[in-house]
Motif scaffolding. Structure first.
Motif, mmCIF file in Angstrom:
data_model
loop_
_atom_site.group_PDB
_atom_site.id
_atom_site.type_symbol
_atom_site.label_atom_id
_atom_site.label_comp_id
_atom_site.label_asym_id
_atom_site.label_seq_id
_atom_site.Cartn_x
_atom_site.Cartn_y
_atom_site.Cartn_z
ATOM 1 N N VAL A 41 30.333 50.555 44.758
ATOM 2 C CA VAL A 41 32.083 49.428 43.858
ATOM 3 C C VAL A 41 32.200 48.327 44.493
ATOM 4 N N SER A 42 32.295 47.344 43.960
ATOM 5 C CA SER A 42 32.870 46.285 43.957
ATOM 6 C C SER A 42 33.835 46.119 43.118
ATOM 7 N N GLY A 43 34.805 45.633 43.000
ATOM 8 C CA GLY A 43 35.994 45.145 42.136
ATOM 9 C C GLY A 43 37.042 43.312 42.049
ATOM 10 N N GLN A 44 37.000 42.734 40.818
ATOM 11 C CA GLN A 44 37.978 42.010 40.974
ATOM 12 C C GLN A 44 38.991 41.716 40.632
ATOM 13 N N LYS A 45 39.610 41.661 40.525
ATOM 14 C CA LYS A 45 41.551 41.324 40.261
ATOM 15 C C LYS A 45 41.762 40.401 39.694
ATOM 16 N N CYS A 46 42.110 40.599 37.964
ATOM 17 C CA CYS A 46 43.205 39.114 37.777
ATOM 18 C C CYS A 46 44.931 39.075 38.457
ATOM 19 N N SER A 47 44.744 37.647 38.701
ATOM 20 C CA SER A 47 46.181 37.523 39.967
ATOM 21 C C SER A 47 47.463 36.721 38.793
ATOM 22 N N VAL A 48 46.695 37.511 37.227
ATOM 23 C CA VAL A 48 47.741 37.562 36.322
ATOM 24 C C VAL A 48 49.067 38.451 36.052
ATOM 25 N N CYS A 49 47.730 39.178 35.573
ATOM 26 C CA CYS A 49 48.180 40.602 35.159
ATOM 27 C C CYS A 49 47.556 41.674 35.793
ATOM 28 N N ASP A 50 46.871 41.427 36.949
ATOM 29 C CA ASP A 50 46.713 42.615 37.611
ATOM 30 C C ASP A 50 45.291 43.628 37.269
ATOM 31 N N ASP A 51 44.515 42.866 36.001
ATOM 32 C CA ASP A 51 43.329 43.740 35.193
ATOM 33 C C ASP A 51 42.947 43.996 36.988
ATOM 34 N N ILE A 52 41.821 44.556 36.178
ATOM 35 C CA ILE A 52 40.432 45.281 37.490
ATOM 36 C C ILE A 52 39.511 44.736 36.937
ATOM 37 N N ILE A 53 37.553 44.380 36.931
ATOM 38 C CA ILE A 53 36.861 44.845 36.288
ATOM 39 C C ILE A 53 35.870 45.159 37.742
ATOM 40 N N THR A 54 35.305 46.023 37.680
ATOM 41 C CA THR A 54 34.156 47.055 38.475
ATOM 42 C C THR A 54 33.110 46.484 38.346
ATOM 43 N N GLU A 55 31.814 46.649 39.077
ATOM 44 C CA GLU A 55 30.868 46.270 39.569
ATOM 45 C C GLU A 55 29.948 47.183 40.555
ATOM 46 N N ASP A 56 28.931 47.529 40.110
ATOM 47 C CA ASP A 56 28.047 48.693 40.583
ATOM 48 C C ASP A 56 27.404 48.093 41.647
ATOM 49 N N ILE A 57 27.620 48.676 43.316
ATOM 50 C CA ILE A 57 26.377 48.092 43.812
ATOM 51 C C ILE A 57 25.168 48.726 44.140
ATOM 52 N N ALA A 58 24.422 47.800 44.182
ATOM 53 C CA ALA A 58 23.260 48.650 44.374
ATOM 54 C C ALA A 58 22.863 49.641 45.527
ATOM 55 N N ALA A 59 22.267 51.224 45.735
ATOM 56 C CA ALA A 59 21.629 51.829 46.686
ATOM 57 C C ALA A 59 21.120 50.912 47.545
ATOM 58 N N THR A 60 21.310 50.786 49.296
ATOM 59 C CA THR A 60 21.243 49.831 50.427
ATOM 60 C C THR A 60 19.757 50.663 50.494
ATOM 61 N N GLY A 61 19.240 52.154 50.095
ATOM 62 C CA GLY A 61 17.481 52.124 49.935
ATOM 63 C C GLY A 61 16.862 52.821 51.652
ATOM 64 N N HIS A 62 16.988 53.105 51.981
ATOM 65 C CA HIS A 62 16.056 53.322 53.503
ATOM 66 C C HIS A 62 15.851 52.947 53.938
ATOM 67 N N ARG A 63 15.905 52.781 55.131
ATOM 68 C CA ARG A 63 15.101 51.519 56.649
ATOM 69 C C ARG A 63 14.556 52.635 57.402
ATOM 70 N N TYR A 64 13.967 52.535 56.755
ATOM 71 C CA TYR A 64 12.294 53.597 58.010
ATOM 72 C C TYR A 64 12.232 52.418 59.051
ATOM 73 N N GLU A 65 12.035 53.871 60.297
ATOM 74 C CA GLU A 65 11.085 53.502 62.137
ATOM 75 C C GLU A 65 10.486 54.455 61.573
ATOM 76 N N LEU A 66 9.117 54.004 63.002
ATOM 77 C CA LEU A 66 7.870 54.721 62.805
ATOM 78 C C LEU A 66 8.595 55.612 64.313
ATOM 79 N N LYS A 67 8.394 57.143 63.869
ATOM 80 C CA LYS A 67 8.464 57.546 65.372
ATOM 81 C C LYS A 67 7.672 58.527 65.841
ATOM 82 N N GLN A 68 6.155 58.166 65.028
ATOM 83 C CA GLN A 68 4.943 59.278 65.489
ATOM 84 C C GLN A 68 3.932 59.150 64.427
ATOM 85 N N THR A 69 2.708 59.359 65.145
ATOM 86 C CA THR A 69 1.563 58.827 64.868
ATOM 87 C C THR A 69 0.748 59.937 65.319
#
Length: 630
Positions: free
Chosen positions: A177-205
């Motif tokens: 979650v990310s947010g932005q705050k109004c400098s006048v009335c302190d109102d806050i709006i939020t926005e979802d941040i997408a999941a990063t997803g897995h970052r796989y590494e090869l361990k065995q073949t």
């Protein structure tokens, strides 16, 4: 607009002035020539006799300055009013019709004109309060004529949000979650941040072979999530293929080979061979409208394949006329196929009859048919036609006997051609019902009789018993007491009464309640105790119903006015204690009680109540006994 009209008037005045001066100059030149010709040279001058005004013409003349000879006399046109600007009226209400005036600068004449009522002449909208992102603003405009102001809200402005900041960091599988705050009335709006997803590494073949699959094992760098990727088995290392079962035209064959790596025998199919067909053979010949058929057969298994042969089509002869055309019959032409003997035929319509003009043998008349005929010039055919009988041509209907609401009327009319007379009946008119007439007036709990008669003939059209609502039959009911009519002569009611009370003395008494016919229908009980008074009403009969009550108290007879007695409906409630502190210093208080209700006058349940001598010393109360009759 005013300045433009003023410029127009001044321009017209200058043009008239120039024309007048040019005319005078030409006239003077002409007169000089005439004077020289006579031997005496007149010295003409222009003399203004009367100056023109705004409304009256002036007078000028051309006269010789030597001999006073008057050559011509001319009229100087009126100058017209020279108005100033219109003076706005004192009343500056735009919604009313007003008048404004202007005054002539020369003679002071006043010119008025109407200003039609119309819309306000508002100034542009000006901000009164600037809007923010939390509160609406306001702007205002003012009528420049009457000063009326109007306001309207201004929409809130957009929030002033700053740069976004992270409230909750995302993970491999969960959103942040990310947010932005109004400098006048302190109102806050939020926005979802997408999941990063897995970052796989090869361990065995795990390497595959001919018989088993291989795989690759991956692990996420940020969480323990594991993913596997399948590696397909390797291909066999096959040698030469050996035929196990040869393929034919009816089924597939099979062959095998040996893998050099794993010694496994691998089998595969051999595709089915095509049929070796022989030549085409015709099994059904085609005809004019039917298709033929041909077949070919496999020489090994006997499988057959069929195909259709196209239709041959008809072999037609030429068209031949078999029937001549005439006025009464059609021409016929035929054609035939030489192979299947099928026939085709078409018809040609004959020419239409060429008839002569119609010849009338007998004219049609009222109720009598006529006859006419004509003859074909080609074939001599005669056709006859009946002329329909003509309808009567009647004059307008004449009324013999007019219809009424009791009897039908009669009318007749005459044919203009044959004089036949037709009579008809005029429909009887409907009765004209009048208003309901009361035969016997209804009373509470007792039906009345009314009837409705025809306005024209007086016949009784309806007769019924009726009983209106009890509220509509309600009448005024008052207690025995002092007649207000004797105190207020302008009062129109004879039965309005007052009851005198002593607020300082505890007492209890009962008085009868009577209608205008002096029939007692209820008792009013008045009890004074501990500085409070309670007024209650008890009807004699259960069929006596009260719909409305009005209770008031007056400190003196001076408070009695026509308006208070007739139009004051809101007062004190019955059966509830009423404090007398308001009238503590008074020796006498007058109670005004009025009820609206109904009762059954035929039920003899009313009794004459006795008077209590609680106010025998009050001279005013003597009138109660004198005016009350059972």
């Amino acid at each position: 607009m005013k300045q433009q009209a003023k410029k127009q008037r001044s321009c017209i005045f200058r043009i008239i002035k120039r024309i007048f001066i040019a005319t005078l100059a030409a006239l003077l030149a002409f007169l000089l020539l005439i004077g020289r010709a006579e031997g005496h040279t007149h010295a003409y001058v222009l003399e203004i006799v009367n100056k023109p005004t705004c409304t009256q013409d002036g007078l000028s003349r051309i006269v010789c300055s030597t001999c006073s000879y008057v050559l011509t006399t001319d009229t100087i046109p009126a100058t017209g009013h020279t108005y100033g600007d219109y003076t706005p009226p004192a009343d500056n209400d735009c919604t009313k019709e007003r008048k404004e005036k202007r005054v002539c600068k020369t003679c002071g004449h006043e010119n008025w004109r109407n200003i039609a009522k119309g819309e306000h002449d508002f100034s542009p909208w000006l901000p009164k309060r600037d809007p923010t992102c939390a509160l609406e603003g306001e702007e205002q405009r003012t009528c420049e004529v009457c000063g009326k102001t109007e306001s309207r809200p201004l929409q809130k402005v957009a929030h002033r949000y700053g740069y976004p900041y992270v409230i909750e960091h995302p993970t491999c599988t969960d959103k942040g979650v990310s947010g932005q705050k109004c400098s006048v009335c302190d109102d806050i709006i939020t926005e979802d941040i997408a999941a990063t997803g897995h970052r796989y590494e090869l361990k065995q073949t795990v390497q595959p072979d001919c018989l088993t699959e291989g795989k690759k094992i991956y692990q996420c760098s940020f969480c323990p999530e594991i993913k596997e990727e399948i590696i397909p088995p390797k291909a066999h290392t096959l040698g030469e293929w050996t035929v196990v079962t040869p393929a034919t035209c009816t089924k597939e064959g099979e062959e095998k080979s040996l893998c050099g790596a794993c010694n496994q025998v691998v089998y595969r199919e051999i595709a089915q061979k095509p049929h070796p067909y022989g030549g085409w053979q015709e099994v059904q010949k085609p005809f004019c409208e039917t298709e033929g058929k041909k077949v070919k057969i496999c020489t090994v298994c006997g499988h057959s394949v069929e195909e259709s042969l196209p239709k041959l089509g008809h072999l037609l002869t030429e068209w031949k006329e078999v029937q001549k055309v005439s006025c009464e019959q059609k021409g016929i032409w035929r054609q035939q196929c030489t192979r299947c003997q099928k026939l085709w035929q078409y018809e040609t319509p004959g020419p239409e009859h060429k008839f002569t003009s119609w010849m009338v043998h007998s004219q049609a008349f009222c109720g009598v048919e006529g006859l006419k005929s004509h003859t074909c010039q080609w074939c001599g055919l005669v056709e006859e036609q009946i002329l329909p009988a003509r309808k009567h041509w009647f004059y307008r209907w004449e009324i013999i006997t007019p219809a009424t609401c009791q009897f039908p009327g009669e009318k007749q009319r005459t044919c203009r051609r044959c004089g036949a007379v037709e009579q008809a009946e005029i429909e009887q008119k409907k009765h004209r019902p009048g208003k309901w007439e009361i035969i016997k007036k209804a009373r509470p709990y007792h039906k009345g009789i009314r009837q409705k008669n025809c306005k024209v003939c007086g016949e009784v059209l309806a007769h019924e018993n009726y009983l209106p609502s009890l509220q509509s039959m309600a009448e005024m009911i008052f207690p025995a007491g002092i007649k207000i009519k004797s105190l207020l002569p302008e009062s129109t009611h004879q039965n309005y009464t007052l009851i005198p009370l002593d607020p300082a003395k505890d007492s209890e008494f009962t008085l009868p309640m009577c209608n205008k016919a002096s029939i007692a229908v209820a008792d009013v009980r008045i009890a004074i105790k501990n500085g409070s008074v309670t007024v209650s009403v008890a009807p004699y009969d259960d069929r006596t119903v009260f719909f409305k009550s009005m209770l008031h108290f007056y400190a003196s007879l001076d408070e009695l006015t026509y308006k208070r007695i007739h139009y004051r409906y809101r007062g004190y409630a019955l059966d509830k204690p009423i404090s007398l502190k308001k009238w503590a210093g008074e020796k006498r208080v007058y109670c005004y009680l009025r009820l609206e209700g109904v009762f059954d006058g035929d039920r003899k349940v009313n009794t004459r109540p006795s008077f209590l001598p609680f106010v025998e010393n009050d001279a005013k109360f003597v009138q109660i006994r004198d005016n009350y009759t059972h």
